[in-house]
Scaffold this motif. Structure first.
Motif, PDB file in Angstrom:
ATOM      1  N   ALA A 174       0.824  -1.211   0.000  1.00  0.00           N
ATOM      2  CA  ALA A 174       0.000   0.000   0.000  1.00  0.00           C
ATOM      3  C   ALA A 174       0.857   1.259   0.000  1.00  0.00           C
ATOM      4  CB  ALA A 174      -0.929   0.003   1.217  1.00  0.00           C
ATOM      5  N   SER A 175       1.990   1.218   0.691  1.00  0.00           N
ATOM      6  CA  SER A 175       2.832   2.408   0.777  1.00  0.00           C
ATOM      7  C   SER A 175       3.428   2.784  -0.565  1.00  0.00           C
ATOM      8  CB  SER A 175       3.954   2.181   1.798  1.00  0.00           C
ATOM      9  OG  SER A 175       4.883   1.220   1.340  1.00  0.00           O
ATOM     10  N   VAL A 176       3.529   1.828  -1.483  1.00  0.00           N
ATOM     11  CA  VAL A 176       4.023   2.120  -2.830  1.00  0.00           C
ATOM     12  C   VAL A 176       2.878   2.474  -3.774  1.00  0.00           C
ATOM     13  CG1 VAL A 176       5.248   1.208  -4.848  1.00  0.00           C
ATOM     14  CG2 VAL A 176       6.027   0.625  -2.546  1.00  0.00           C
ATOM     15  N   LEU A 182      -5.245  10.213   1.222  1.00  0.00           N
ATOM     16  CA  LEU A 182      -4.246  10.899   2.032  1.00  0.00           C
ATOM     17  C   LEU A 182      -3.906  10.123   3.292  1.00  0.00           C
ATOM     18  CD1 LEU A 182      -2.543  13.475   2.300  1.00  0.00           C
ATOM     19  CD2 LEU A 182      -4.428  14.488   3.595  1.00  0.00           C
ATOM     20  N   ASP A 183      -4.922   9.468   3.864  1.00  0.00           N
ATOM     21  CA  ASP A 183      -4.665   8.693   5.070  1.00  0.00           C
ATOM     22  C   ASP A 183      -3.598   7.627   4.826  1.00  0.00           C
ATOM     23  OD1 ASP A 183      -6.310   7.300   3.352  1.00  0.00           O
ATOM     24  OD2 ASP A 183      -8.022   7.267   4.709  1.00  0.00           O
ATOM     25  N   GLN A 184      -3.657   6.967   3.670  1.00  0.00           N
ATOM     26  CA  GLN A 184      -2.691   5.919   3.371  1.00  0.00           C
ATOM     27  C   GLN A 184      -1.336   6.479   2.938  1.00  0.00           C
ATOM     28  OE1 GLN A 184      -4.400   2.193   1.469  1.00  0.00           O
ATOM     29  NE2 GLN A 184      -6.033   3.648   1.057  1.00  0.00           N
ATOM     30  N   ILE A 185      -1.325   7.750   2.532  1.00  0.00           N
ATOM     31  CA  ILE A 185      -0.052   8.385   2.203  1.00  0.00           C
ATOM     32  C   ILE A 185       0.651   8.845   3.480  1.00  0.00           C
ATOM     33  CG2 ILE A 185       1.012  10.372   1.068  1.00  0.00           C
ATOM     34  CD1 ILE A 185      -1.055  10.163  -1.080  1.00  0.00           C
ATOM     35  N   LEU A 186      -0.126   9.371   4.426  1.00  0.00           N
ATOM     36  CA  LEU A 186       0.458   9.863   5.667  1.00  0.00           C
ATOM     37  C   LEU A 186       0.786   8.739   6.644  1.00  0.00           C
ATOM     38  CD1 LEU A 186      -1.792  12.995   6.327  1.00  0.00           C
ATOM     39  CD2 LEU A 186       0.545  12.943   5.410  1.00  0.00           C
ATOM     40  N   MET A 187       0.024   7.653   6.602  1.00  0.00           N
ATOM     41  CA  MET A 187       0.242   6.574   7.566  1.00  0.00           C
ATOM     42  C   MET A 187       1.623   5.932   7.488  1.00  0.00           C
ATOM     43  SD  MET A 187      -3.375   4.599   8.184  1.00  0.00           S
ATOM     44  CE  MET A 187      -2.704   3.599   9.515  1.00  0.00           C
ATOM     45  N   SER A 233       4.105  -0.585   9.625  1.00  0.00           N
ATOM     46  CA  SER A 233       3.632  -1.290   8.427  1.00  0.00           C
ATOM     47  C   SER A 233       2.433  -2.169   8.745  1.00  0.00           C
ATOM     48  CB  SER A 233       4.759  -2.143   7.834  1.00  0.00           C
ATOM     49  OG  SER A 233       5.795  -1.340   7.325  1.00  0.00           O
ATOM     50  N   ALA A 234       2.405  -2.745   9.944  1.00  0.00           N
ATOM     51  CA  ALA A 234       1.289  -3.620  10.327  1.00  0.00           C
ATOM     52  C   ALA A 234      -0.019  -2.840  10.412  1.00  0.00           C
ATOM     53  CB  ALA A 234       1.592  -4.296  11.663  1.00  0.00           C
ATOM     54  N   GLU A 235       0.013  -1.666  11.080  1.00  0.00           N
ATOM     55  CA  GLU A 235      -1.202  -0.847  11.165  1.00  0.00           C
ATOM     56  C   GLU A 235      -1.655  -0.404   9.781  1.00  0.00           C
ATOM     57  OE1 GLU A 235      -3.410   0.118  13.383  1.00  0.00           O
ATOM     58  OE2 GLU A 235      -2.501  -1.060  14.990  1.00  0.00           O
ATOM     59  N   LEU A 236      -0.688  -0.061   8.934  1.00  0.00           N
ATOM     60  CA  LEU A 236      -1.025   0.310   7.564  1.00  0.00           C
ATOM     61  C   LEU A 236      -1.614  -0.879   6.813  1.00  0.00           C
ATOM     62  CD1 LEU A 236      -1.042   2.370   5.297  1.00  0.00           C
ATOM     63  CD2 LEU A 236       1.356   1.834   4.847  1.00  0.00           C
ATOM     64  N   GLY A 237      -1.098  -2.075   7.112  1.00  0.00           N
ATOM     65  CA  GLY A 237      -1.643  -3.276   6.483  1.00  0.00           C
ATOM     66  C   GLY A 237      -3.085  -3.533   6.889  1.00  0.00           C
ATOM     67  N   TYR A 238      -3.398  -3.359   8.202  1.00  0.00           N
ATOM     68  CA  TYR A 238      -4.781  -3.517   8.653  1.00  0.00           C
ATOM     69  C   TYR A 238      -5.698  -2.521   7.933  1.00  0.00           C
ATOM     70  CZ  TYR A 238      -2.544  -5.968  12.573  1.00  0.00           C
ATOM     71  OH  TYR A 238      -1.804  -6.825  13.337  1.00  0.00           O
ATOM     72  N   TYR A 239      -5.237  -1.302   7.848  1.00  0.00           N
ATOM     73  CA  TYR A 239      -6.066  -0.256   7.242  1.00  0.00           C
ATOM     74  C   TYR A 239      -6.197  -0.463   5.741  1.00  0.00           C
ATOM     75  CZ  TYR A 239      -8.084   4.347   6.487  1.00  0.00           C
ATOM     76  OH  TYR A 239      -8.923   5.375   6.142  1.00  0.00           O
ATOM     77  N   ALA A 240      -5.116  -0.913   5.109  1.00  0.00           N
ATOM     78  CA  ALA A 240      -5.161  -1.148   3.664  1.00  0.00           C
ATOM     79  C   ALA A 240      -6.203  -2.207   3.312  1.00  0.00           C
ATOM     80  CB  ALA A 240      -3.783  -1.573   3.157  1.00  0.00           C
TER      81      ALA A 240
END
Length: 404
Positions: free
Chosen positions: A24-26, A206-211, A217-224
């Motif tokens: 998701a970060s990419v 924007l949330d996924q860009i700022l996260m 990475s784990a929290e971003l993975g849950y949100y993704a």
């Protein structure tokens, strides 16, 4: 939409929370940066073509003008790639290569607008379907081969995007109109519309860009995962908004626009309701116990999806009536609330907190959008001179779209 749901658990199970967050970060920044790179030119192209402009000449003029902001945006994202690389443990070179798709994305968006202005929905639907099918097929193949590198799945998604985009670059029907807006008119409309197009995409991404800079990475993975599921119905919301812009530009009333897009709207709301009910039980079953945390976020984002549908359609109607600045304000409200929310809760950011911020921001945008279209009920042509000619041409375009 079905393939979006099916590919989500495959990615989650193949990569796990951390790998899913890296993916998701990419990928997510490409969406927002692509909107910035195109700088509102897609909305301008769709509007001026639907209003009776020569489709090929409008497209070429917009494409040439959009090259500069696209390249500047890519240069800025290469700088940001250093931050993401350090935080998420991904190669800087890999991110920069992947983000070169930002320039291509700007070109593809303008080409979509070329067909959108003519009401050629089947052409656009074919491209979307081809991307979904191709991406799903490659993701399944990689998962079966046991690939666990996020970079491989990034490459798969970008390859599918390029392959599907080729469908848009077939030759269009000759335009009967010789009308051509000046470069100044295109730039003016684009700049005004860009505030809304960028804000609309940014507020949802924007949330996924700022996260990546604020959470693990784990929290971003849950949100993704939550976003992947909750945004599936929004494919239909995007189609509603796409059609609404062209219908508003040719002079349809609010009621007529709703009638002609009601299938998308009804199915979208039905899918949202189904996701909300199924989230507590289906998340663990589909994505695995590691992603149980995502269930609450899915429910909040599902509610936010209804507000997103309303704000997207309202913004498109306003843009189609020659009010790009007002359309931009609808999306800007959501963006500002998102930025404020992240600023206030930066140190305690999590998947659930990001979902709450998204819900509040989109509801705010929807309220403003409904109020705006109730005030602006009459179409406003792009230019006053030759309006009668453009209106006739617009009606012909509408007939062509319905015939197809």
């Amino acid at each position: 939409p079905a393939l979006g749901i099916l590919s989500g658990p495959i990615l989650a199970r193949a990569l796990g929370p951390e790998g899913r967050g890296q993916f998701a970060s990419v990928m997510q920044p490409i969406t927002v940066a692509g909107a910035v790179a195109s700088l509102g030119f897609p909305a301008a192209v769709a509007y001026f073509i639907a209003s009776g402009g020569n489709s090929d000449r409008v497209y070429r003029r917009a494409l040439a003008t959009a090259a500069i902001p696209a390249l500047l945006t890519y240069a800025a994202m290469c700088w940001y790639a250093g931050i993401v690389s350090h935080r998420q443990g991904i190669s800087f070179t890999v991110i920069c290569i992947a983000w070169s798709a930002i320039v291509l994305s700007a070109v593809v968006q303008i080409r979509r607008a070329y067909w959108q202005g003519q009401g050629r929905w089947r052409k656009l639907d074919a491209e979307r379907a081809a991307y979904a099918v191709t991406r799903f097929g490659i993701v399944v193949l990689l998962a079966l081969l046991g690939v666990v590198l996020a970079e491989a799945y990034v490459a798969a998604s970008l390859l599918a995007f390029v392959a599907a985009a080729l469908l848009l670059f077939t030759k269009g029907s000759p335009s009967r109109s010789e009308s051509l807006p000046t470069s100044g008119e295109i730039v003016r409309y684009s700049v005004l519309a860009s505030i809304g197009t960028i804000a609309a995409v940014a507020s949802s991404r924007l949330d996924q860009i700022l996260m990546p800079a604020a959470a693990s990475s784990a929290e971003l993975g849950y949100y993704a995962v939550a976003v992947t599921v909750a945004e599936v119905p929004l494919v239909l919301a995007t189609l509603s908004a796409r059609n609404a812009l062209q219908l508003a530009a040719v002079g349809d009333s609010n009621i007529e626009i709703f009638r002609k897009t009601r299938v998308y709207i009804v199915v979208c709301i039905g899918l949202i309701a189904a996701l909300f009910v199924a989230a507590p039980y289906g998340t663990v079953l589909v994505f695995g116990p590691d992603f149980a945390t995502s269930a609450s976020s899915i429910q909040l984002l599902s509610i936010a999806g209804v507000a997103s549908l309303v704000s997207l359609v309202c913004g498109s109607i306003l843009a189609g009536r020659g009010r790009p600045a007002l359309a931009s304000f609808v999306s800007l409200v959501s963006l500002l609330v998102t930025v404020l929310g992240f600023f206030m809760f930066w140190d305690s950011m999590s998947s659930l907190m990001a979902a709450r911020i998204s819900l509040i921001s989109l509801v705010s945008s929807a309220v403003v959008g409904v109020g705006a279209i109730l005030k602006v009920t009459q179409p406003r042509p792009a230019r006053q001179e030759g309006a009668g000619h453009r209106q006739g041409a617009s009606k012909e375009l509408a007939v062509e779209g319905n015939t197809e």
